[in-house]
Enzyme design. Structure first.
Site, PDB file in Angstrom:
ATOM      1  N   ASP A 134      -0.128   5.068   0.929  1.00 56.37           N
ATOM      2  CA  ASP A 134      -0.360   6.000   2.037  1.00 56.37           C
ATOM      3  C   ASP A 134      -0.404   5.243   3.363  1.00 56.37           C
ATOM      4  O   ASP A 134      -1.236   4.348   3.554  1.00 56.37           O
ATOM      5  CB  ASP A 134      -1.683   6.732   1.841  1.00 56.37           C
ATOM      6  CG  ASP A 134      -1.744   7.487   0.528  1.00 56.37           C
ATOM      7  OD1 ASP A 134      -1.630   8.714   0.547  1.00 56.37           O
ATOM      8  OD2 ASP A 134      -1.902   6.839  -0.527  1.00 56.37           O
ATOM      9  N   ASP A 136       0.869  -1.164   0.000  1.00 54.33           N
ATOM     10  CA  ASP A 136       0.000   0.000   0.000  1.00 54.33           C
ATOM     11  C   ASP A 136       0.915   1.226   0.000  1.00 54.33           C
ATOM     12  O   ASP A 136       2.094   1.135   0.349  1.00 54.33           O
ATOM     13  CB  ASP A 136      -0.883  -0.045   1.249  1.00 54.33           C
ATOM     14  CG  ASP A 136      -1.710   1.204   1.415  1.00 54.33           C
ATOM     15  OD1 ASP A 136      -2.388   1.621   0.459  1.00 54.33           O
ATOM     16  OD2 ASP A 136      -1.670   1.791   2.521  1.00 54.33           O
TER      17      ASP A 136
END
Length: 223
Positions: A14, A12
């Site tokens: 953020d 991922d």
């Protein structure tokens, strides 16, 4: 990884690879300023960053209805796109982790719910454009995490089966997507969470408190 050597690591963006909160919160507060509202402190918004722009706007404009907040989303994204790599930095330990992954002959990529163009701009700003071997954004496909499809696409971009990859994320949706995709999901505990969220309740294969703790989960084989 249940004895199966990892050949690639998907992350991922953020809250996992990069601390994007300062620039996202600045965009929210520029939007509030346009509406004649005072800036919100970072602490009020930071726990929501991994939930995306709509969650940030729901907190920043709690008095507005959903339709009114949705109408603000394009303007928010415009503000963010104009200054999305100003204060964004890799989390502590991420750069050494990526170097260690590469030193093992493994590849890494990104699967994020952030719009693909914005994700690519952040990756470019961090100097990773030539290193990330796959990138799937939240609008690359008709569905996004927790659907498994973005993770499957990233595996295809790498020319690998889903089971050859593992996925690292800081949100429950990340781990749910990994499980659905047939990848071990590793929960990154340094990311963005609200106080009521319990990562230990997520169906993760492992929980890591620092990036270096990922290395033992990669096995010894190279791609």
């Amino acid at each position: 990884m249940s004895g199966r050597a990892c050949r690639a690591v998907l992350f991922d963006l953020d809250g996992t690879l990069a601390d994007t909160a300062p620039d996202l919160i600045a965009a929210v507060n520029r939007l509030r300023a346009e509406a004649g509202r005072a800036a919100l402190p970072e602490a009020a918004l930071r726990p929501l960053v991994s939930k995306g722009g709509r969650a940030l706007l729901a907190r920043a404009f709690e008095d507005l209805g959903e339709a009114a907040r949705e109408a603000l989303l394009p303007r928010f994204l415009t503000h963010y796109a104009a200054a999305l790599a100003v204060h964004t930095r890799p989390f502590a330990g991420i750069e050494p982790l990526l170097a260690a992954i590469e030193a093992r002959g493994l590849r890494w990529g990104i699967v994020t719910n952030k719009p693909e163009a914005l994700a690519r701009a952040v990756v470019q700003g961090l100097g990773w454009a030539g290193r990330s071997a796959a990138l799937v954004g939240g609008d690359t496909l008709p569905v996004r995490k927790p659907a498994p499809d973005p993770l499957w696409l990233a595996a295809r971009q790498l020319g690998l089966a889903p089971g050859d990859c593992l996925y690292v994320g800081d949100d429950a949706r990340d781990i749910e997507a990994a499980v659905a995709a047939g990848m071990p999901g590793i929960a990154a505990l340094w990311g963005y969470r609200e106080a009521h969220e319990d990562p230990q309740a997520w169906p993760a294969a492992a929980w890591i408190a620092a990036p270096a703790e990922l290395l033992p989960h990669l096995g010894n084989a190279s791609a």
